[in-house]
Design a protein around this motif. Structure first.
Motif, mmCIF file in Angstrom:
data_model
loop_
_atom_site.group_PDB
_atom_site.id
_atom_site.type_symbol
_atom_site.label_atom_id
_atom_site.label_comp_id
_atom_site.label_asym_id
_atom_site.label_seq_id
_atom_site.Cartn_x
_atom_site.Cartn_y
_atom_site.Cartn_z
ATOM 1 N N THR A 39 -3.051 -8.935 -2.373
ATOM 2 C CA THR A 39 -3.604 -7.964 -1.421
ATOM 3 C C THR A 39 -3.777 -6.579 -2.010
ATOM 4 O O THR A 39 -4.404 -5.717 -1.384
ATOM 5 C CB THR A 39 -2.689 -7.844 -0.193
ATOM 6 N N ALA A 40 -3.194 -6.342 -3.199
ATOM 7 C CA ALA A 40 -3.207 -5.009 -3.828
ATOM 8 C C ALA A 40 -2.460 -3.983 -2.981
ATOM 9 O O ALA A 40 -2.739 -2.777 -3.045
ATOM 10 C CB ALA A 40 -4.637 -4.550 -4.097
ATOM 11 N N LEU A 41 -1.505 -4.458 -2.195
ATOM 12 C CA LEU A 41 -0.635 -3.559 -1.431
ATOM 13 C C LEU A 41 0.641 -3.302 -2.210
ATOM 14 O O LEU A 41 1.048 -4.109 -3.048
ATOM 15 C CB LEU A 41 -0.285 -4.189 -0.075
ATOM 16 N N SER A 42 1.284 -2.191 -1.919
ATOM 17 C CA SER A 42 2.565 -1.906 -2.557
ATOM 18 C C SER A 42 3.642 -2.811 -1.985
ATOM 19 O O SER A 42 3.496 -3.370 -0.887
ATOM 20 C CB SER A 42 2.952 -0.446 -2.327
ATOM 21 N N SER A 43 4.737 -2.942 -2.714
ATOM 22 C CA SER A 43 5.853 -3.758 -2.230
ATOM 23 C C SER A 43 6.385 -3.231 -0.911
ATOM 24 O O SER A 43 6.735 -4.006 -0.006
ATOM 25 C CB SER A 43 6.970 -3.786 -3.281
ATOM 26 N N ALA A 44 6.426 -1.896 -0.787
ATOM 27 C CA ALA A 44 6.917 -1.292 0.456
ATOM 28 C C ALA A 44 5.991 -1.631 1.628
ATOM 29 O O ALA A 44 6.454 -1.916 2.743
ATOM 30 C CB ALA A 44 7.026 0.225 0.290
ATOM 31 N N ALA A 45 4.674 -1.603 1.383
ATOM 32 C CA ALA A 45 3.716 -1.907 2.443
ATOM 33 C C ALA A 45 3.826 -3.367 2.872
ATOM 34 O O ALA A 45 3.726 -3.687 4.062
ATOM 35 C CB ALA A 45 2.302 -1.596 1.977
#
Length: 391
Positions: A39-45
């Motif tokens: 998803t190209a999201l950060s781990s936190a997101a």
């Protein structure tokens, strides 16, 4: 008919949560690290998006026994709990209604077929209501409520308004189908064009899974096309994107029901083929099986009709590839029964019309039974339920 809850929905209030859910739905089980990569999201997101989905029971965490021990959070995969909710999908053709009961992972649990004896909206709605009641009774056995109803109809469908603007095979105009079906079933209803609905299912679970740009071309009673661009099924500003059946490729060709001449559908649709075979052979051909039989037995006129149909389809696919540049084109529909008669002509016409490296597009066939079209309708209901409607 009993009503089900219209208020409960998957807790995906943000685009990130919606993306995470659909990614796990299509490609799971996935670890959080894999979700972040896809998803190209950060781990936190990802963590923020996953938490409410797990708390509500829509995502569940398993144990990957093959994963190596590591410091920090274990790399346990997440998957969608398909049994958490059920949906009904209905495909309406000119002759039949097909309905399926599917789970949250769009796996078909029960299927029903019903001949269509009349095409006026009232009669069709009564038949849909009867099938829905049967499937709601079946759902009782699973102990899970049905959370939505998806209806798939050919033609110009305004999904946002829930209105069938024009369906040539049903001879409908401006039918508020979502409102009417909701009133008789008590369910939250999503109405979409049948090809777009099938495209959703192919994008999530079929030959388009993991591909950001592809087209689904359907051949049969009509010639349709579903488009996925940058990962989204698109319908265009007026809801008719992908209507390649009404590309006019022969100004001297036969008239089309849309009012133009030489449309792909007027050359390659089932009724057009039957009519052309009847004209060139002088025989009382009334159905596709008869036309196919004549061509397979070597009748030169019938074979020429199918060759011309294949050329029209190939040119239409070439136009799609030239304009959008998809990675893959999937050909499906009941018309694939004649694929051996026009496959070479589709390929030759596509290659001739595709510009430059566009000819390298992967063109593949994928025969699908009508239950899969109804499954596509269920997929649109799931889209609405999880808040990822593409309209």
């Amino acid at each position: 008919m009993r009503s089900t809850s219209r208020t409960e929905a998957v807790p995906v209030p943000t685009p990130a949560a919606s993306l995470v859910f659909t990614t796990v739905l299509s490609h799971g089980p996935l670890t959080r690290i894999e979700i972040a990569r896809r998803t190209a999201l950060s781990s936190a997101a990802v963590t923020k998006a996953v938490r409410p989905l797990m708390e509500a029971g829509y995502l569940v965490e398993g144990v990957d026994e093959e994963a190596r021990p590591a410091l920090g959070r274990p790399a346990n995969p997440l998957r969608v709990d398909g049994g958490r909710a059920l949906f009904i999908g209905v495909k309406v053709t000119g002759d039949e209604i097909i309905a399926v009961l599917a789970d949250l992972c769009c796996r078909i649990r029960v299927a029903r077929h019903l001949p269509l004896t009349a095409r006026d909206p009232g009669a069709v709605l009564a038949s849909i209501a009867g099938l829905v009641q049967e499937l709601l009774t079946e759902a009782d056995g699973f102990g899970v409520e049905v959370r939505g109803l998806g209806l798939a109809v050919s033609g110009d469908v305004d999904r946002a308004a829930g209105v069938v603007r024009y369906s040539p095979f049903l001879e409908w105009r401006d039918v508020p189908l979502a409102e009417l079906a909701g009133a008789v079933t008590g369910l939250a209803v999503t109405v979409d064009n049948d090809v777009r609905a099938l495209t959703v299912a192919e994008q999530w679970f079929g030959a388009g899974a993991g591909i950001s740009d592809f087209a689904l071309v359907t051949v049969g009673a009509g010639i349709g096309c579903g488009l996925v661009v940058h990962g989204r099924v698109v319908s265009g500003a007026h809801g008719v994107a992908g209507e390649i059946g009404h590309l006019s490729i022969d100004p001297l060709g036969p008239p089309c029901h849309c009012g133009n001449t030489g449309c792909v559908e007027a050359i390659a649709g089932d009724s057009a083929i039957i009519r052309a075979v009847r004209e060139v052979t002088g025989l009382p051909v009334t159905g596709s099986e008869q036309a196919l039989d004549l061509a397979h037995r070597g009748d030169p006129g019938a074979r020429e009709v199918y060759a011309r149909a294949g050329e029209a389809i190939g040119r239409a696919i070439g136009a799609v590839v030239n304009v959008l540049g998809p990675r893959r084109v999937i050909i499906s529909g009941e018309g694939l029964a004649a694929y051996d008669l026009f496959a070479e002509h589709i390929r030759d016409a596509f290659t001739a019309s595709a510009f430059g490296t566009a000819a390298q597009c992967d063109v593949m066939t994928r025969p699908l039974p009508f239950e899969e079209w109804a499954r596509g309708a269920a997929a649109t209901a799931i889209q609405s339920f999880i808040g990822t409607d593409t309209q």
